[in-house]
Design a protein around this motif. Structure first.
Motif, PDB file in Angstrom:
ATOM      1  N   CYS A  21       7.782  13.487   0.542  1.00 60.71           N
ATOM      2  CA  CYS A  21       7.361  12.222  -0.071  1.00 60.71           C
ATOM      3  C   CYS A  21       6.452  12.507  -1.260  1.00 60.71           C
ATOM      4  N   ASP A  22       6.668  11.784  -2.363  1.00 60.26           N
ATOM      5  CA  ASP A  22       5.798  11.976  -3.530  1.00 60.26           C
ATOM      6  C   ASP A  22       4.939  10.753  -3.827  1.00 60.26           C
ATOM      7  N   LEU A  23       5.001   9.734  -2.973  1.00 63.98           N
ATOM      8  CA  LEU A  23       4.245   8.517  -3.237  1.00 63.98           C
ATOM      9  C   LEU A  23       2.740   8.755  -3.155  1.00 63.98           C
ATOM     10  N   TRP A  24       2.320   9.610  -2.207  1.00 61.59           N
ATOM     11  CA  TRP A  24       0.881   9.864  -2.055  1.00 61.59           C
ATOM     12  C   TRP A  24       0.293  10.536  -3.302  1.00 61.59           C
ATOM     13  N   GLU A  25       1.146  11.173  -4.094  1.00 61.53           N
ATOM     14  CA  GLU A  25       0.680  11.802  -5.324  1.00 61.53           C
ATOM     15  C   GLU A  25       0.374  10.772  -6.414  1.00 61.53           C
ATOM     16  N   TRP A  29       5.192  -3.353   9.082  1.00 61.99           N
ATOM     17  CA  TRP A  29       4.223  -2.648   8.244  1.00 61.99           C
ATOM     18  C   TRP A  29       4.816  -1.315   7.801  1.00 61.99           C
ATOM     19  N   GLY A  30       4.935  -1.122   6.487  1.00 64.49           N
ATOM     20  CA  GLY A  30       5.425   0.141   5.950  1.00 64.49           C
ATOM     21  C   GLY A  30       4.282   0.940   5.343  1.00 64.49           C
ATOM     22  N   GLY A  31       4.527   1.465   4.185  1.00 64.66           N
ATOM     23  CA  GLY A  31       3.472   2.255   3.532  1.00 64.66           C
ATOM     24  C   GLY A  31       4.078   3.413   2.776  1.00 64.66           C
ATOM     25  N   GLY A  32       3.221   4.353   2.534  1.00 58.54           N
ATOM     26  CA  GLY A  32       1.847   4.627   2.885  1.00 58.54           C
ATOM     27  C   GLY A  32       1.534   4.544   4.377  1.00 58.54           C
ATOM     28  N   GLU A  33       0.248   4.498   4.630  1.00 60.51           N
ATOM     29  CA  GLU A  33      -0.248   4.435   6.000  1.00 60.51           C
ATOM     30  C   GLU A  33      -1.025   3.144   6.196  1.00 60.51           C
ATOM     31  N   PRO A  34      -0.471   2.189   6.952  1.00 59.83           N
ATOM     32  CA  PRO A  34      -1.123   0.880   7.094  1.00 59.83           C
ATOM     33  C   PRO A  34      -2.468   0.920   7.809  1.00 59.83           C
ATOM     34  N   SER A  35      -2.638   1.841   8.757  1.00 59.92           N
ATOM     35  CA  SER A  35      -3.849   1.815   9.588  1.00 59.92           C
ATOM     36  C   SER A  35      -5.124   2.128   8.817  1.00 59.92           C
ATOM     37  N   ILE A  36      -5.010   2.671   7.588  1.00 55.78           N
ATOM     38  CA  ILE A  36      -6.216   2.974   6.818  1.00 55.78           C
ATOM     39  C   ILE A  36      -6.552   1.873   5.814  1.00 55.78           C
ATOM     40  N   LEU A  37      -5.750   0.801   5.783  1.00 55.92           N
ATOM     41  CA  LEU A  37      -6.084  -0.342   4.947  1.00 55.92           C
ATOM     42  C   LEU A  37      -7.379  -0.987   5.451  1.00 55.92           C
ATOM     43  N   LYS A  38      -8.197  -1.466   4.525  1.00 54.59           N
ATOM     44  CA  LYS A  38      -9.490  -2.030   4.911  1.00 54.59           C
ATOM     45  C   LYS A  38      -9.355  -3.222   5.854  1.00 54.59           C
ATOM     46  N   HIS A  94       0.823  -1.217   0.000  1.00 57.05           N
ATOM     47  CA  HIS A  94       0.000   0.000   0.000  1.00 57.05           C
ATOM     48  C   HIS A  94       0.856   1.266   0.000  1.00 57.05           C
ATOM     49  N   ARG A  95       2.000   1.236  -0.623  1.00 58.19           N
ATOM     50  CA  ARG A  95       2.953   2.347  -0.519  1.00 58.19           C
ATOM     51  C   ARG A  95       2.398   3.658  -1.069  1.00 58.19           C
ATOM     52  N   TYR A  96       1.380   3.580  -1.931  1.00 57.76           N
ATOM     53  CA  TYR A  96       0.802   4.801  -2.508  1.00 57.76           C
ATOM     54  C   TYR A  96      -0.460   5.255  -1.775  1.00 57.76           C
ATOM     55  N   LEU A  97      -0.859   4.516  -0.744  1.00 57.32           N
ATOM     56  CA  LEU A  97      -2.076   4.838  -0.005  1.00 57.32           C
ATOM     57  C   LEU A  97      -1.712   5.530   1.304  1.00 57.32           C
ATOM     58  N   CYS A  98      -2.109   6.803   1.448  1.00 52.86           N
ATOM     59  CA  CYS A  98      -1.772   7.545   2.664  1.00 52.86           C
ATOM     60  C   CYS A  98      -2.806   8.642   2.892  1.00 52.86           C
ATOM     61  N   ASN A  99      -2.976   9.009   4.162  1.00 55.08           N
ATOM     62  CA  ASN A  99      -3.871  10.125   4.515  1.00 55.08           C
ATOM     63  C   ASN A  99      -3.077  11.366   4.885  1.00 55.08           C
ATOM     64  N   CYS A 100      -1.774  11.361   4.556  1.00 51.77           N
ATOM     65  CA  CYS A 100      -0.893  12.508   4.752  1.00 51.77           C
ATOM     66  C   CYS A 100      -0.382  12.965   3.387  1.00 51.77           C
ATOM     67  N   LYS A 101       0.140  14.189   3.349  1.00 49.39           N
ATOM     68  CA  LYS A 101       0.719  14.728   2.120  1.00 49.39           C
ATOM     69  C   LYS A 101       2.079  15.347   2.430  1.00 49.39           C
ATOM     70  N   CYS A 102       2.948  14.541   3.017  1.00 52.98           N
ATOM     71  CA  CYS A 102       4.263  15.033   3.448  1.00 52.98           C
ATOM     72  C   CYS A 102       5.038  15.622   2.275  1.00 52.98           C
ATOM     73  N   VAL A 103       5.670  16.769   2.504  1.00 47.16           N
ATOM     74  CA  VAL A 103       6.374  17.454   1.414  1.00 47.16           C
ATOM     75  C   VAL A 103       7.623  16.692   0.979  1.00 47.16           C
ATOM     76  N   GLY A 157      -2.776   2.310  -7.185  1.00 46.84           N
ATOM     77  CA  GLY A 157      -3.396   1.187  -6.488  1.00 46.84           C
ATOM     78  C   GLY A 157      -3.014   1.096  -5.030  1.00 46.84           C
ATOM     79  N   THR A 158      -3.773   0.280  -4.326  1.00 47.53           N
ATOM     80  CA  THR A 158      -3.602   0.136  -2.876  1.00 47.53           C
ATOM     81  C   THR A 158      -3.248  -1.291  -2.486  1.00 47.53           C
ATOM     82  N   GLY A 159      -2.802  -2.089  -3.459  1.00 48.95           N
ATOM     83  CA  GLY A 159      -2.394  -3.441  -3.115  1.00 48.95           C
ATOM     84  C   GLY A 159      -3.581  -4.384  -3.036  1.00 48.95           C
ATOM     85  N   TYR A 160      -3.397  -5.467  -2.311  1.00 46.98           N
ATOM     86  CA  TYR A 160      -4.402  -6.518  -2.200  1.00 46.98           C
ATOM     87  C   TYR A 160      -4.644  -6.818  -0.721  1.00 46.98           C
ATOM     88  N   PRO A 161      -5.719  -7.521  -0.386  1.00 51.06           N
ATOM     89  CA  PRO A 161      -5.975  -7.866   1.021  1.00 51.06           C
ATOM     90  C   PRO A 161      -4.807  -8.645   1.623  1.00 51.06           C
TER      91      PRO A 161
END
Length: 278
Positions: A64-68, A99-108, A53-62, A73-77
Motif C-alpha cells: 500500500c502506498d496511501l500511508w506515504e 469503515w475503511g481507511g487507512g486505519e479508522p481506530s486512530i481517528l479522533k 481517512h484513507r491516507y491516515l494509518c499507523n501501518c506501513k504495509c509494503v 489530510g485525514t478527512g473531517y469529523p
C-alpha cells in the motif's frame, strides 16, 4: 440532503433532454420507454461507507502506498455527519456502516462515532489492523452489532514486520485475543492474509493457522497483491500458497473466503488445490 435531492433531479432532467456530457460512458446508463418521475425525492441510505481517512494509518504495509501520502489530510469529523443524516431521516432502519481507511481506530472521533452507530442499533463492518485496541469495537462485538476484518498477513513477528513495516505483531495478537474474549461470537472476527512474494511460504501460512486455532478464530479470508495482479501476475509459488491456504482452512473446519481474486487466478488456485491438497 435537500440540495443532494435537487442535484439528482436536475441531473435526471438533463439526461431526459439529451445532455450527452452527463454520465458519458457509464455502463449503468440505459434507455427506458416510460421514465419515472423523480419529483419529491426521498433519500434513504441503505449503506454508508466511511473512508475520509484513507491516507491516515499507523501501518506501513509494503503493498500500500496511501500511508506515504499522509500530508493529503485525514478527512473531517465523522460523527456530526452521521448525526445530520439521522436527523434528516436519511438512514434506512437497517442501514449498514462500513469503515475503511487507512486505519479508522486512530481517528479522533472514531470511538464516539462508532459507539453512536452501535447504540442506534445499526450494523458496522470495520477494517482494522488491530494495532490499537478499540473499546468501541469491543463493545459492538459484545453487542453483536457488527464484525471486523483484520489483515494479519503473517504467522510470525519477523514476517509481520517485513510485510506491515512496523514491529507490531505482539500488539496485534494481544488485540485479537481481547476482541475474541469480548465478542459474543468469534464468527464476528475475520483474519485476512494477503498472499504475495514476501509471505508465500508454507511454514508462514501454517503459523497463521496456528494463531487462528490459538485464538479460536472461525473465519479467514485470503487475497492476492493487487500490484502483482495488475502487473505480470502472481507467481506459481504464490498461487500454490493460496491453494494450500484454502485447503488448510477447510481441513481445520474454518469458513474461508477469497477476497476479490479474479476468475482466472481463482481457477488456477482451485486446480492446484485439487491436484496437490485434495
Amino acid at each position: 440532503m435537500d440540495a443532494y435531492a435537487a442535484h439528482i433531479e436536475n441531473s435526471y432532467q438533463r439526461l431526459q433532454k439529451g445532455d450527452d456530457t452527463l454520465c458519458r460512458g457509464c455502463p449503468n446508463l440505459t434507455e427506458v420507454s416510460d421514465p419515472p418521475s423523480l419529483h419529491n425525492i426521498q433519500l434513504n441510505f441503505k449503506s454508508v461507507s466511511i473512508n475520509t481517512h484513507r491516507y491516515l494509518c499507523n501501518c506501513k504495509c509494503v503493498y500500500c502506498d496511501l500511508w506515504e501520502q499522509r500530508e493529503r489530510g485525514t478527512g473531517y469529523p465523522v460523527l456530526p455527519v452521521l448525526k445530520s443524516l439521522y436527523a434528516q431521516h436519511a438512514l434506512a432502519p437497517h442501514c449498514f456502516f462500513s469503515w475503511g481507511g487507512g486505519e479508522p481506530s486512530i481517528l479522533k472521533d472514531f470511538e464516539a462515532a462508532s459507539l453512536w452507530v452501535t447504540k442506534k442499533g445499526y450494523w458496522q463492518n470495520i477494517h482494522t489492523n488491530a494495532l490499537r485496541f478499540s473499546p468501541a469495537i469491543a463493545f459492538l462485538l459484545h453487542e453483536q452489532r457488527g464484525e471486523i476484518n483484520i489483515s494479519l498477513d503473517s504467522g510470525s513477528a519477523a514476517t509481520y514486520q517485513k510485510v506491515k513495516g512496523v514491529d507490531g505483531f505482539a500488539k496485534v495478537c494481544k488485540s485479537i485475543d481481547r476482541y475474541v474474549n469480548e465478542s459474543a461470537t468469534p464468527a464476528a472476527i475475520t483474519l485476512k492474509y494477503i498472499i504475495f512474494d514476501r509471505n508465500n511460504s508454507i511454514p508462514e501460512i501454517t503459523g497463521f493457522f496456528d494463531l487462528c486455532t490459538r485464538f479460536g478464530i472461525t473465519n479467514v479470508e485470503f487475497s492476492l497483491d493487487f500490484r502483482e495482479l495488475n502487473g505480470h501476475g502472481p507467481s506459481q509459488k504464490t498461487l500454490l500458497a493460496a491453494a494450500f491456504f484454502a485447503s488448510r482452512a477447510t481441513a481445520l473446519g474454518l469458513r474461508c473466503t477469497p477476497f476479490f481474486i479474479p476468475p482466472k487466478e481463482q481457477a488456477e488456485i482451485e486446480a492446484l488445490r485439487k491436484h496437490y491438497f485434495s
